[in-house]
Design a protein around this motif. Sequence first.
Motif, PDB file in Angstrom:
ATOM      1  N   ASP A 231       0.724  -1.300   0.130  1.00  0.00           N
ATOM      2  CA  ASP A 231       0.017   0.064   0.003  1.00  0.00           C
ATOM      3  C   ASP A 231       0.860   1.251   0.060  1.00  0.00           C
ATOM      4  O   ASP A 231       1.252   1.719   1.046  1.00  0.00           O
ATOM      5  N   PRO A 232       1.181   1.620  -1.373  1.00  0.00           N
ATOM      6  CA  PRO A 232       2.104   3.088  -1.000  1.00  0.00           C
ATOM      7  C   PRO A 232       1.603   4.150  -0.638  1.00  0.00           C
ATOM      8  O   PRO A 232       2.445   4.894  -0.130  1.00  0.00           O
ATOM      9  N   ILE A 233       0.391   4.337  -0.265  1.00  0.00           N
ATOM     10  CA  ILE A 233      -0.460   5.571   0.483  1.00  0.00           C
ATOM     11  C   ILE A 233       0.251   5.213   1.874  1.00  0.00           C
ATOM     12  O   ILE A 233       0.480   6.283   2.636  1.00  0.00           O
ATOM     13  N   ASP A 234       0.104   4.072   2.421  1.00  0.00           N
ATOM     14  CA  ASP A 234       0.389   3.749   3.814  1.00  0.00           C
ATOM     15  C   ASP A 234       1.975   3.971   4.033  1.00  0.00           C
ATOM     16  O   ASP A 234       2.416   4.610   5.078  1.00  0.00           O
ATOM     17  N   VAL A 235       2.860   3.558   2.926  1.00  0.00           N
ATOM     18  CA  VAL A 235       4.233   4.000   3.223  1.00  0.00           C
ATOM     19  C   VAL A 235       4.376   5.210   3.283  1.00  0.00           C
ATOM     20  O   VAL A 235       5.151   6.131   4.045  1.00  0.00           O
ATOM     21  N   LEU A 236       3.756   6.212   2.447  1.00  0.00           N
ATOM     22  CA  LEU A 236       3.799   7.565   2.293  1.00  0.00           C
ATOM     23  C   LEU A 236       3.584   8.363   3.359  1.00  0.00           C
ATOM     24  O   LEU A 236       4.288   9.188   4.153  1.00  0.00           O
ATOM     25  N   ALA A 237       2.330   7.876   4.137  1.00  0.00           N
ATOM     26  CA  ALA A 237       1.806   8.297   5.350  1.00  0.00           C
ATOM     27  C   ALA A 237       2.797   8.232   6.350  1.00  0.00           C
ATOM     28  O   ALA A 237       2.970   8.935   7.429  1.00  0.00           O
ATOM     29  N   LYS A 238       3.227   6.795   6.636  1.00  0.00           N
ATOM     30  CA  LYS A 238       4.108   6.659   7.794  1.00  0.00           C
ATOM     31  C   LYS A 238       5.533   7.010   7.918  1.00  0.00           C
ATOM     32  O   LYS A 238       6.001   7.411   8.804  1.00  0.00           O
ATOM     33  N   VAL A 239       6.136   6.999   6.668  1.00  0.00           N
ATOM     34  CA  VAL A 239       7.556   7.542   6.757  1.00  0.00           C
ATOM     35  C   VAL A 239       7.971   8.598   5.442  1.00  0.00           C
ATOM     36  O   VAL A 239       9.141   8.777   5.352  1.00  0.00           O
ATOM     37  N   GLY A 240       6.897   9.053   4.913  1.00  0.00           N
ATOM     38  CA  GLY A 240       7.276   9.917   3.902  1.00  0.00           C
ATOM     39  C   GLY A 240       7.103  11.374   4.326  1.00  0.00           C
ATOM     40  O   GLY A 240       7.380  11.722   5.259  1.00  0.00           O
ATOM     41  N   GLY A 241       6.621  12.297   3.260  1.00  0.00           N
ATOM     42  CA  GLY A 241       6.595  13.702   3.660  1.00  0.00           C
ATOM     43  C   GLY A 241       5.670  14.312   2.700  1.00  0.00           C
ATOM     44  O   GLY A 241       5.181  13.711   1.842  1.00  0.00           O
ATOM     45  N   LEU A 242       5.035  15.299   3.025  1.00  0.00           N
ATOM     46  CA  LEU A 242       4.067  16.109   2.522  1.00  0.00           C
ATOM     47  C   LEU A 242       4.570  16.384   1.068  1.00  0.00           C
ATOM     48  O   LEU A 242       3.545  16.269  -0.018  1.00  0.00           O
ATOM     49  N   GLU A 243       5.789  17.230   0.910  1.00  0.00           N
ATOM     50  CA  GLU A 243       6.255  17.571  -0.381  1.00  0.00           C
ATOM     51  C   GLU A 243       6.666  16.110  -1.256  1.00  0.00           C
ATOM     52  O   GLU A 243       6.310  16.276  -2.500  1.00  0.00           O
ATOM     53  N   ILE A 244       6.781  15.042  -0.625  1.00  0.00           N
ATOM     54  CA  ILE A 244       7.046  13.811  -1.468  1.00  0.00           C
ATOM     55  C   ILE A 244       5.579  13.373  -1.965  1.00  0.00           C
ATOM     56  O   ILE A 244       5.344  13.209  -3.073  1.00  0.00           O
ATOM     57  N   GLY A 245       4.453  13.456  -0.937  1.00  0.00           N
ATOM     58  CA  GLY A 245       3.038  13.284  -1.503  1.00  0.00           C
ATOM     59  C   GLY A 245       2.652  14.235  -2.880  1.00  0.00           C
ATOM     60  O   GLY A 245       2.052  14.019  -3.661  1.00  0.00           O
TER      61      GLY A 245
END
Length: 355
Positions: A231-245
């Motif tokens: 689940d790439p959105i789960d990855v983004l939410a947990k260890v990503g960044g707003l600008e990465i999203g």
Amino acid sequence: MSQVIMQQIGEIRGLDQEAIQRAKLHISNLTVPPGSLGKLETMAIQLAGITGKVKPFFDRREVIIMAGDHGVCEEGVSAFPQEVTPQMVHNFLAGGAAVNVLARGAGAEVVCVDIGVNSEISHPDLLSRKIRYGTANMAQGPAMTYEEAIQSILIGVKVVEDAVKRDVQLFITGEMGIGNTTASSAVSCALTNISVKDAVGRGTGIDDARLLHKISVVEQALKVNAPNPLDPIDVLAKVGGLEIGGLVGVILGSAVHGCPVIIDGFISSAAALLAKAIHPTSADYMIVSHASHEQGHRLLLQELGLRPVLELDLRVGEGTGGVLCLHLVDAACRIINEMATFESAGISGESEDQK
């Protein structure tokens, strides 16, 4: 996967195969030996497939810089303090950053989006799309909520949609956010088999001791959050960044509208990996500008299955490598638009006994 996002990006089509074949035929008749144009030929064919035009050209192009802060900076992972993020945003808006200088030389506009800077910024040219004042510290828990991750992607999609209405035809990814190489390393490891030790680099130029600490912080973030690689959105939410999203949205939005998107460095490539995981066809619209000096970038590009155009040992970010690549995009377009064919120039082609 979010139904909202899939509704927005469901229109991504594969490349126009008829245009690709026509471009290949046209290039084979140009006054050069077969295959001698190398990556320029490959790029020209890809651009034909993206646009459906054998002879594409891109008069309007835009660098979209997504800016956001990272709570993981509390762990001391960067050589620069977090206040540099808003200071650099002002520098972009004043036209004084490296990407501004290079963009002027390449005929590209620079647009800066505040999607999560940890301070108030006001400027008439700033696109203020702030979701929150920086992410939370991912070493202690999720960087953001699942809903915020979705929102960050949709903001990027909308920024592209609005630009397309202004006749922008090509996009370059750019970013600003102290701590974002830490988040990008975590995203890379969460989605692939790349080890933390191989993914984590020096970012803003940290020393050996801080590099070891940065590695341990990423390891902790992955352990604490256990992001779901399916689940790439789960990855983004947990260890990503707003600008990465936001950049994920820029990439997906470009593909939706049939526009090429030039991927900059390590952070942009982490966003590209997320975009590909969300919709694999989006990779067809990506042009990887360069292999940066950040340690994990080459491994990330291997996972993307894309070859960089340039190799300049850059690690500036901002979209600098992407803007430099524009000159080669222009070169590829000019060759296919302006070069004579063997027939038009009255030059003998490859002889039958050499075929």
